[in-house]
Enzyme design. Structure first.
Site, PDB file in Angstrom:
ATOM      1  N   GLU A 173       0.807  -1.220   0.000  1.00  0.00           N
ATOM      2  CA  GLU A 173       0.000   0.000   0.000  1.00  0.00           C
ATOM      3  C   GLU A 173       0.847   1.281   0.000  1.00  0.00           C
ATOM      4  O   GLU A 173       0.599   2.209   0.765  1.00  0.00           O
ATOM      5  CB  GLU A 173      -0.959  -0.001   1.196  1.00  0.00           C
ATOM      6  CG  GLU A 173      -2.022  -1.073   1.100  1.00  0.00           C
ATOM      7  CD  GLU A 173      -3.051  -1.022   2.216  1.00  0.00           C
ATOM      8  OE1 GLU A 173      -2.925  -0.162   3.125  1.00  0.00           O
ATOM      9  OE2 GLU A 173      -3.986  -1.839   2.198  1.00  0.00           O
ATOM     10  N   TYR A 244     -11.967  -3.448   1.119  1.00  0.00           N
ATOM     11  CA  TYR A 244     -12.748  -3.874   2.277  1.00  0.00           C
ATOM     12  C   TYR A 244     -14.137  -3.250   2.187  1.00  0.00           C
ATOM     13  O   TYR A 244     -14.289  -2.119   1.737  1.00  0.00           O
ATOM     14  CB  TYR A 244     -12.062  -3.446   3.577  1.00  0.00           C
ATOM     15  CG  TYR A 244     -10.731  -4.121   3.807  1.00  0.00           C
ATOM     16  CD1 TYR A 244     -10.662  -5.410   4.313  1.00  0.00           C
ATOM     17  CD2 TYR A 244      -9.540  -3.466   3.501  1.00  0.00           C
ATOM     18  CE1 TYR A 244      -9.446  -6.035   4.510  1.00  0.00           C
ATOM     19  CE2 TYR A 244      -8.313  -4.080   3.693  1.00  0.00           C
ATOM     20  CZ  TYR A 244      -8.275  -5.372   4.203  1.00  0.00           C
ATOM     21  OH  TYR A 244      -7.062  -5.983   4.393  1.00  0.00           O
ATOM     22  N   GLU A 292      -5.539  -8.385  -0.557  1.00  0.00           N
ATOM     23  CA  GLU A 292      -6.268  -8.071   0.668  1.00  0.00           C
ATOM     24  C   GLU A 292      -7.721  -7.812   0.296  1.00  0.00           C
ATOM     25  O   GLU A 292      -8.002  -6.932  -0.523  1.00  0.00           O
ATOM     26  CB  GLU A 292      -5.714  -6.842   1.402  1.00  0.00           C
ATOM     27  CG  GLU A 292      -4.409  -7.059   2.129  1.00  0.00           C
ATOM     28  CD  GLU A 292      -4.026  -5.864   3.003  1.00  0.00           C
ATOM     29  OE1 GLU A 292      -4.935  -5.193   3.549  1.00  0.00           O
ATOM     30  OE2 GLU A 292      -2.821  -5.601   3.117  1.00  0.00           O
TER      31      GLU A 292
END
Length: 512
Positions: A173, A244, A292
């Site tokens: 990231e 997410y 992720e």
């Protein structure tokens, strides 16, 4: 009652199911490592301190590859701190999660744990506070056979044979201002390019992942991927994606349609990568590593015992951080996210659900206590078990659900695979409707269904609601139960999905 008509054709496939699509993630964050996979002194600990109950659940989950050791943690991590005698390892402050890292668990321990779990390693390197030399050295330590300083040190530390780690992340990231050592796209792209070159000089058979955008809402999304890949295209094999999802302000309809955003994210990154390919006249394609993804109720870093204020709280070892307790709704969303990943298996070759245990995880484990399955465990485990062979292209004609975030979304979401060797087809369904069951018809063109070999559903349990969870006291409130009334004959499959449900149907099929 709601309805959906789905068409599948034997001649229209997407790709082979990527083996690494069902990956997970172990980060030195909260209790993922300590009292998660590793707890010496626990009644279920083996001779190395690995929790055997967590290992058993990891195998049942079906995780194929595990990303390690971060995550934000890796951008301030010195890999050398986690090798050698444990008593000699330094204790360090971890700025990413404002904790004290004991380094009792490091690279050697993770390699040994992975062998016991039967999982491949996806190792991340620090390109936040470290650089080219550290990247080159860890590859030599891990993969060189012997006769050099770092490879001989590995042998001295107990592993004569190389680890042969082939899959590596070039940082984490790096587009995020929260990241230790955050860089611009040009700064990161050049560093990643040179680190990749140095790593391949040690081991030319590596597979390398460049950092893409941390999420599709980043202000630099798209431009970041274009710049980074312009620098690294010839040196890397994959570009990463992270996402997410959570329910906001009771907007269940939008939450249940989260996979619409995942589809957009994947397809946008594919388009950007292919544009760089065309402009640079490259021959290979860059594939995607969605390393992720999960449902995460982002409330900051609150713990169960006290708020975790990074400015004022004390430094602690492995506190309880983001230990989300997942409900029925979350499990259905996770099932749709898995469908999205599978439908894009021609380009998404790696995917890691974050994280494996305790920290936004399918597995929960109490210190000196039991380990159990969260609701989201079940769709992952079944898809990892049954999604084999070819991914089938699905055409869906479904009633719609109106959402404030994503417009109209299909009420019924689906993905499918066909394993010609075993003669089995697996179909994975979700009903996003909160109130109504859905009648589903599937046209199986080119197939002859002979029998249903498995039919299971996860739905709101009797006496429960969409917020029902599995807890320490009641560990099996939500799980898979038989789905009744499934009919398959010839070229047609019929079933009824309960409201708010995820289901799997496996068929024995021949070709016609």
């Amino acid at each position: 009652m709601s309805r959906a008509r789905i068409s599948i054709d034997r001649d229209f496939t997407v790709s082979e199911v990527p083996h690494r699509l069902f990956g997970s993630f172990v980060e030195h964050m909260g209790r993922c490592v300590y009292t998660g996979i590793y707890e010496p002194g626990h009644s279920q600990a083996d001779e190395q301190g690995f929790r055997k109950d967590v290992l058993a659940l990891t195998k049942e989950l079906g995780a194929t590859v595990i990303r390690y050791p971060g995550g934000n943690f890796v951008s301030g991590y010195n890999w050398e701190d986690g090798i050698g005698p444990v008593a000699d390892r330094p204790r360090r402050l971890d700025g990413a999660w404002h904790t004290v890292e004991s380094n009792a668990f490091g690279l050697h321990e993770f390699v040994d744990w992975s062998k016991k779990a039967g999982t491949e390693i996806m190792e991340a390197i620090n390109l936040g506070t470290r650089g080219v030399e550290a990247a080159r050295e860890i590859v030599e330590y891990a993969n060189h056979p012997g006769g050099t300083y770092w490879s001989d040190l590995r042998a001295k530390n107990g592993h004569k044979d190389p680890f042969n780690i082939k899959l590596w992340c070039l940082g984490n990231e790096m587009d995020g201002p929260w990241q230790i050592g955050h860089k611009t796209a040009d700064e990161y792209g050049r560093l990643a390019q040179e680190a990749a070159k140095a790593m391949r000089l040690v081991d030319p058979d590596l597979e390398l992942v460049a950092c893409g955008s941390s999420n599709s809402g980043m202000p630099t999304f798209g431009a970041w991927e274009q710049t980074v890949l312009t620098h690294t295209y010839d040196e890397v094999d994959y570009v990463s994606l992270h996402a997410y999802y959570q329910e906001h302000n009771g907007d269940a309809a939008s939450f249940l349609a989260s996979a619409v955003d995942m589809d957009y994210f994947i397809e946008s990154v594919v388009a950007t990568a292919d544009a760089v390919r065309a402009k640079g006249k490259h021959k290979k394609h860059i594939n995607l590593s969605f390393d992720e993804w999960n449902v995460w109720y982002q409330r900051g870093l609150d713990t169960e015992d006290q708020p975790h204020n990074v400015n004022n709280s004390g430094w602690r070892e492995h506190p309880r951080v983001i230990e989300d307790k997942y409900n029925v709704t979350d499990a259905v969303v996770v099932g749709t996210l898995l469908n999205s990943l599978l439908r894009h298996g021609d380009r998404v070759k790696i995917a890691n659900q974050a994280q494996l245990v305790n920290v936004i995880a399918p597995i929960l484990a109490e210190p000196n206590g039991p380990a159990w399955r969260q609701t989201i465990f079940h769709p992952f485990a079944r898809m990892a078990e049954l999604a084999k062979g070819q991914i089938l292209r699905t055409v869906v004609d479904s009633d719609k659900v109106e959402t404030s975030q994503f417009g109209d979304a299909d009420l019924v979401d689906v993905s499918a695979t066909w394993n010609e060797e075993t003669g089995r087809m697996a179909l994975f369904f979700a009903n996003r409707g909160l109130e109504e069951a859905a009648e589903v018809e599937v046209a199986l063109r080119g197939f002859d269904a002979t029998r249903v070999t498995r039919a299971e559903v996860l739905a709101v349990p009797e006496g429960g609601d969409r917020f029902t969870k599995n807890t320490l006291e009641m560990q099996n409130q939500v799980g898979l139960i038989p789905l009744k009334g499934v009919k398959a004959a010839g070229d047609e499959l019929k079933l009824t999905l309960p409201a708010l449900s995820w289901a799997v149907v496996e068929l024995e099929v021949g070709k016609n």
